[in-house]
Design a protein around this motif. Structure first.
Motif, PDB file in Angstrom:
ATOM      1  N   VAL A 178       0.833  -1.211   0.000  1.00 60.34           N
ATOM      2  CA  VAL A 178       0.000   0.000   0.000  1.00 60.34           C
ATOM      3  C   VAL A 178       0.866   1.259   0.000  1.00 60.34           C
ATOM      4  O   VAL A 178       0.414   2.333  -0.434  1.00 60.34           O
ATOM      5  N   ARG A 179       2.113   1.151   0.431  1.00 61.85           N
ATOM      6  CA  ARG A 179       3.003   2.323   0.436  1.00 61.85           C
ATOM      7  C   ARG A 179       3.148   2.913  -0.967  1.00 61.85           C
ATOM      8  O   ARG A 179       3.508   4.084  -1.125  1.00 61.85           O
ATOM      9  N   ASP A 180       2.881   2.118  -2.000  1.00 61.53           N
ATOM     10  CA  ASP A 180       2.907   2.651  -3.370  1.00 61.53           C
ATOM     11  C   ASP A 180       1.903   3.788  -3.542  1.00 61.53           C
ATOM     12  O   ASP A 180       2.070   4.646  -4.406  1.00 61.53           O
ATOM     13  N   TYR A 181       0.834   3.757  -2.739  1.00 65.29           N
ATOM     14  CA  TYR A 181      -0.202   4.783  -2.833  1.00 65.29           C
ATOM     15  C   TYR A 181       0.181   6.070  -2.100  1.00 65.29           C
ATOM     16  O   TYR A 181      -0.580   7.037  -2.114  1.00 65.29           O
ATOM     17  N   TYR A 182       1.333   6.069  -1.440  1.00 65.83           N
ATOM     18  CA  TYR A 182       1.780   7.243  -0.681  1.00 65.83           C
ATOM     19  C   TYR A 182       2.566   8.219  -1.548  1.00 65.83           C
ATOM     20  O   TYR A 182       3.164   9.173  -1.040  1.00 65.83           O
ATOM     21  N   TYR A 183       2.578   7.969  -2.851  1.00 63.69           N
ATOM     22  CA  TYR A 183       3.315   8.833  -3.776  1.00 63.69           C
ATOM     23  C   TYR A 183       2.398   9.293  -4.900  1.00 63.69           C
ATOM     24  O   TYR A 183       1.532   8.535  -5.359  1.00 63.69           O
TER      25      TYR A 183
END
Length: 909
Positions: A357-362
Motif C-alpha cells: 500500500v506504500r505505493d499509494y503514498y506517492y
C-alpha cells in the motif's frame, strides 16, 4: 435468559435469529465448561487440536467454543433451509457435500447422538435438542419468505448469517466487516465482468472460458487456465455462487439441444475439469467459510453435480492480506471479484500488504504531503492493492469490487488513483452514493439511501488490464441516486454496455474519479493554496476523552484533577467513565502526566471547543498524557503570546462548504467538523520561540506567500503593526483578506466542488483599494467571531424571559425554536424560560457542521442521566453576543459579495 421456554412456531426472521443466538451462547458456555473437565484425548480436545492443526494456529479455548457453537447452530439452520421437509439431525449428514473433511466429520458426529457415550455430554445437550426442535417445528418457508422480502435477497442461507451475527456478536460483525452483498449487486458485477471479458480481454466465452496459458512461478513454467476467479474476502460465497450460476446459464445456452442425460454428463465433466479448477476463495472467519462450503456445495448439487472426493472446492480458511501461499494458483487469478471489508480502524496490519500500500503514498513521483494518511490503511484499500498485485502477476485481468466510495475524491487517495490508472488503462466507476455521514441527497433534493445498512456511501469499480498495452487511458463514471429499492432495480435492469457513462480525464494533482469542471479548476488554481501561505499548521487537540479532559470552568477541572490522581487506575476509569485504554490514551499515562506537573493552575487554559464555545483543559504539551495529542508544534504558539489562528477544513462531504472560523486560543480537533476524515487544522498567524528567557515572535507566513502578494499588489510587506494600509501591508492584512474571501458566498458557490476536496486556494487581487476594503471587512468578521466587545453593538434585540424552570437547561432539540423564540426546556414550552428575538436566519446559521445557536445550547442541556447546566449570567450574556455576532456576520457576507461585484466580480482581478 436461562430456563426460558423457546417458542416453536410463528417466529419472524429477527426472532429466529434472536433465539438461535441465545442457544449459541448457551452451547458456547457449556463447551467451555466441558472442555476444562476433559482430558486431551477426549472428544472436544480432539476437535480442538484438529482445528488448530488444520485451520487456526492461534486457537484459544474461548475462540474454539465460539466456533463450535456457531458451527452447530448455523450449520443446522443452513441444512434446515436446504432440507425443507422431513428435517431431523439424523438426516443432516446425508446432504452435506464433501467439500471439507472437518465440516463433514462435525455434522457426522451430530447424527450419532446417543450411539457413543463419549459424544453425548456435548452433542446430547438440551440446548442442541431445543435447537433441533425449534428448527423442526418452525414453518421455515414463512420465516425465509419474510426475511427475503424485507431484504430483497434470494439466498437466505448466505444472507441470514449477518442477521444471526447481529444478534449473537455485533462487535464481531462490525470488526470483520460481515455485511453481505444483495443479489442485484452481485448479479450486476458478475454480468459486467463476463461482458468485459468478451469485449476488452478477447475471451468470447467470458467467465466460462477454458483456454490455457503459461506463466512463470518460482523458476518453473506452469500451464494454467487463462480465466481464474478469486474472491479474496469470500464470506459465505455470495459472489462465487453468482459466478457458478452465470457459468451454468452460459453452459446450458451453449449446449442447447443435447438430451438431458448427455447435458448432465458434459456438465459434470466441465465442473470437475474446468470449473472447480478455476474458482477460488479466501475467508478469514470459520463460520462464513463453513457456510460458503455448504452453500456452494449445495448449489452444485442442485445442478446435478456429484462430488467425487473431499477437497474439490477451493475455498481456503486464510487471510488474503497476510498470506502469500499460492494455494493451487489462487494468487495467479485474472479475475478478482467481491465485497471486501472496510473499516477506518483496520484489522489487517500485516507487513507484506502494508508495504504494498506504500505505493499509494506517492503522487507524480513525490511523497504525499499528508499529516495523517491513515485512511490509506483502510482494509478495502488493502484489498484493492492486493487485487492489483494479483492481476499484475497474471499479466492481465479485471478487478471488480464494491467498496467504500471515499477513495473516488478524497485528496488523501490521490496517489492511489494515479497508481491505479497506471496499471489499469480502463476503469469504470458506478457511484451508488448513500453516504449518511455526508448527508447525501439526490440532485433534485430527494432521499438517497445506501445499499447496505452502513453509514458510508459505496461504489462499484471495474479495473481492466488488457493483454496488450493501451495508449489512451479511460475512466468512466456514473452516479446512481435514490432509495435502496431504486438502486436495486437499476442494477437489475442495467448492463455495463447500456449505461450512459461520463468519460473523465483525471489530471494532476488529484486525479479525481468524479466529474470536474476543468476550466473552472484552472481559474481556481491561479490563487495560492492556504497551505502555501502558512508555514506551520495542524489539526486541533485530540483529547481521546472530551467529557473528562474538557470542562466548563477552571474550578470544575481543578476539582477533577485533584480527585483523579488520588484514585487507582480502575476506580478512576469507573468513576469518570473512561472506557478501555487505547494506544495513545491510558489512565495511568494521564495520571502520571498530571502528577508530574503537581497540578499547576497555570496549565489550566481556555480551549475553543466549538464555535463560540470556550471551555477549559489541562495543557502540559506532552503527547499521550492527560491529552492524547496536544499538537504542541502549533498550540504552544497560541499560549506563549497574543495570537490568532484561522481554522479551515480540508475537505467536506455532502454539505455546502462553510468550514472556516478563527480563534485566539488553542482549539479542539472537532472545532468545526466532526465528519470522519474531516479535521479542521489551525493556521496561526504568529510563531513564538523561547530563547534565553525571551519570547520572540515572527510571522507564520511563508516567503512564497509574501512575495506573491507583494508582486500582485505592488506594495512592500512589513512586519510592523500599524492601523492603516498605505504603502505597505503586514501579516494581519493578509490574514484578514483571506478571512474575508472565505466568507464570500459567491466564492463558496463558484468553487464548491474544489472546496470539498482540499484546502482552499485564495485568489489575490492586484487592486490596492479593493484589497484594503476586503481587509477591513475581514477584520470586522474576525472581531465578531472572537466576540470582541467593541465590535458588538449590544442593542436589546435578544432578551432572556425567565419562566417556571428559571435558568435550568432541560431537554433540548430543534423543536425548541419557533417564531423567534428558543425555549431552554422542550417539556416547558408553555410556561418555561426562553430567549426571544432570534431571527430565523440566525437560528439556521451553520459554521462547518454546527448549527451554532442550536448546538451551543444543546451542549448545555440534559443528556441521559446528566442534568442540564444552570445558565449563569455570563452564559446568557454570551448567547446574546453570539446572536448579534451571527446577525452581523450575515450582513458582512452580503457586503463582501457586493464589494466583489463592484470590482468586476469573479474571477477576481
Amino acid at each position: 435468559m436461562k430456563n426460558v421456554a423457546i417458542p416453536e412456531k410463528n417466529l419472524t426472521s429477527k426472532k429466529m435469529a434472536f433465539w438461535m443466538a441465545h442457544l449459541t451462547k448457551e452451547i458456547k458456555e457449556k463447551v467451555i465448561f466441558l472442555f476444562k473437565k476433559e482430558n486431551e484425548s477426549d472428544y472436544l480436545h480432539k476437535i480442538f487440536f484438529l482445528l488448530q492443526r488444520r485451520l487456526i494456529k492461534d486457537l484459544s479455548t474461548d475462540k474454539f467454543a465460539d466456533i463450535y457453537a456457531q458451527a452447530i447452530v448455523y450449520g443446522l439452520f443452513s441444512t434446515r433451509v436446504a432440507q425443507r421437509y422431513g428435517f431431523s439431525i439424523e438426516n443432516v449428514f446425508k446432504i452435506i457435500p464433501e467439500t471439507d473433511l472437518i465440516l463433514k466429520n462435525l455434522f457426522q458426529d451430530l447424527t450419532r447422538i446417543g450411539e457413543n457415550q463419549s459424544l453425548s455430554p456435548i452433542l446430547g445437550l438440551p440446548n442442541i435438542k431445543n435447537l433441533s426442535k425449534l428448527l423442526n417445528k418452525q414453518n421455515i418457508d414463512v420465516v425465509i419468505e419474510e426475511f427475503r422480502k424485507n431484504r430483497n435477497i434470494e439466498d437466505p442461507i448466505i444472507h441470514f448469517y449477518e442477521l444471526f451475527l447481529k444478534e449473537y456478536a455485533p462487535k464481531q460483525r462490525f470488526g470483520k466487516g460481515v455485511f453481505y452483498t444483495p443479489e442485484p449487486i452481485v448479479s450486476f458485477i458478475v454480468r459486467s465482468v463476463d461482458y468485459l471479458l468478451k469485449t476488452e480481454l478477447g475471451c468470447p466465452d467470458g467467465l466460462s472460458d477454458i483456454k490455457i496459458k503459461s506463466y512463470q512461478f518460482e523458476k518453473n513454467t506452469k500451464r494454467v487456465p487463462k480465466i481464474k476467479i478469486l474472491d479474496p474476502a469470500t464470506g459465505t460465497g455470495t459472489f462465487l455462487k453468482g459466478v457458478i450460476e452465470e457459468i451454468k446459464k452460459m453452459f446450458d445456452k451453449k449446449h442447447k439441444g443435447l438430451n438431458k442425460e448427455v447435458l448432465q454428463e458434459n456438465w459434470n465433466e466441465y465442473v470437475s475439469n474446468n470449473l472447480l479448477t478455476r474458482i477460488f476463495g479466501f475467508e478469514l472467519m470459520l463460520i462464513p467459510y463453513m457456510v460458503a462450503h455448504l452453500k456452494l456445495g449445495l448449489k452444485l448439487s442442485e445442478t446435478g453435480y456429484k462430488f467425487k472426493s473431499n477437497g474439490n472446492l477451493r475455498i481456503y480458511l486464510a487471510n488474503a492480506l497476510e498470506n502469500k501461499k499460492d494455494y493451487d494458483g489462487a494468487l495467479n487469478c485474472s479475475i478478482i471479484i467481491g465485497n471486501p471489508p472496510y473499516s477506518g480502524f483496520p484489522s489487517n496490519k500485516g507487513k507484506w500488504i502494508t508495504d504494498l500500500v506504500r505505493d499509494y503514498y506517492y503522487v507524480d513521483g513525490k511523497r504525499l504531503d499528508e499529516k495523517n494518511p491513515k485512511w490509506l490503511l483502510d482494509d478495502y484499500v488493502k484489498f484493492i492493492r492486493f487485487g492489483q498485485w494479483c492481476i499484475n502477476r497474471a499479466g492481465f485481468g479485471i478487478l471488480a469490487f464494491i467498496t467504500n466510495h471515499g477513495y473516488l475524491d478524497n485528496p488523501t487517495f490521490r496517489g492511489m488513483r494515479e497508481n491505479l490508472m497506471k496499471d489499469f488503462p480502463i476503469i469504470y466507476v458506478c457511484d451508488l452514493h448513500g453516504n449518511s455521514i455526508k448527508k447525501e441527497v439526490g440532485p433534485d433534493g430527494s432521499n438517497d439511501e445506501c445499499v447496505f445498512d452502513i453509514k458510508q456511501g459505496v461504489c462499484i469499480s471495474f479495473f481492466i488490464k488488457p493483454l496488450n498495452k493501451v495508449s489512451q487511458k479511460h475512466v468512466y463514471h456514473v452516479d446512481v441516486w435514490g432509495s435502496r429499492e431504486d438502486k436495486f432495480n437499476w442494477l437489475k435492469t442495467q448492463n455495463i454496455n447500456k449505461i450512459k457513462w461520463n468519460n473523465l480525464s483525471p489530471i494532476t494533482p488529484f486525479y479525481l474519479f468524479v466529474p470536474q469542471q476543468k476550466d473552472l479548476w484552472k481559474e481556481y488554481q491561479t490563487g495560492i493554496k492556504l497551505t502555501d501561505i502558512f508555514k506551520i499548521y495542524s489539526a486541533g487537540i485530540a483529547t481521546a476523552r472530551d467529557h473528562f479532559t474538557i470542562q466548563w470552568t477552571r474550578e470544575e477541572l481543578l476539582d477533577i484533577l485533584k480527585d483523579f490522581i488520588k484514585l487507582s487506575h480502575e476506580n478512576a476509569r469507573k468513576k469518570y467513565n473512561l472506557r478501555k485504554d487505547v494506544r495513545d490514551w491510558k489512565v495511568k499515562f494521564a495520571q502520571k502526566d498530571v502528577i508530574k506537573t503537581n497540578i499547576d493552575p497555570n496549565l489550566i487554559v481556555p480551549i475553543l471547543y466549538r464555535p463560540f464555545d470556550i471551555r477549559y483543559t489541562y495543557y502540559t504539551g506532552r503527547s499521550r498524557g492527560f491529552l492524547c495529542m496536544p499538537r504542541p508544534e502549533v498550540m504552544q504558539n497560541m499560549l506563549l503570546g497574543n495570537n490568532i489562528g484561522i481554522s479551515v477544513s480540508r475537505s467536506v462531504r455532502g454539505a455546502p462548504w462553510r468550514d472556516v472560523f478563527v480563534s485566539t486560543i488553542i482549539t479542539e480537533f472537532g472545532l468545526i467538523a466532526t465528519r470522519p476524515g474531516n479535521t479542521a487544522p489551525l493556521f496561526p498567524l504568529y510563531i513564538y520561540e523561547k530563547k534565553k528567557n525571551k519570547i520572540l515572535r515572527s510571522s507564520n507566513l511563508t516567503n512564497k506567500a509574501i512575495s506573491i502578494f507583494s508582486k500582485k499588489l505592488g506594495m512592500k510587506f512589513t512586519y510592523k503593526e500599524r492601523n492603516n494600509i498605505n504603502n505597505s501591508f503586514n501579516s494581519e492584512d493578509i490574514f484578514n483578506y483571506i478571512y474575508s474571501i472565505l466568507h464570500s458566498q459567491k466564492f463558496r458557490k463558484r468553487y464548491a466542488e474544489f472546496l470539498k476536496i482540499d484546502f482552499p486556494y485564495i485568489p489575490i487581487t492586484k487592486n490596492i483599494e479593493f484589497f484594503k476594503q476586503l481587509t477591513k471587512l475581514g477584520a470586522d468578521l474576525v472581531a465578531l467571531h472572537t466576540l470582541n466587545s467593541n465590535s458588538l453593538p449590544l442593542k436589546d434585540i435578544v432578551h432572556f424571559i425567565e419562566g417556571s424552570n428559571g435558568k435550568q437547561m432541560g431537554k433540548f432539540n430543534r423543536d425548541c425554536y419557533k417564531n423567534g423564540k428558543i425555549f431552554i426546556d422542550l417539556n416547558r414550552k408553555n410556561d418555561g424560560s426562553y430567549f426571544n428575538g432570534i431571527p430565523e436566519d440566525v437560528w439556521n446559521f451553520f459554521i462547518g457542521s454546527y448549527q451554532v445557536c442550536y448546538k451551543w445550547l444543546y451542549n448545555k442541556s440534559v443528556k441521559g442521566k446528566k442534568k442540564g447546566k444552570l445558565l449563569t449570567k455570563n452564559d446568557i450574556q454570551s448567547f446574546k453576543k453570539i446572536v448579534i455576532a451571527i446577525k452581523n456576520t450575515i450582513q458582512l457576507r452580503e457586503k463582501i459579495d457586493k464589494l466583489i461585484d463592484e470590482y468586476g466580480g469573479w474571477p477576481i482581478k
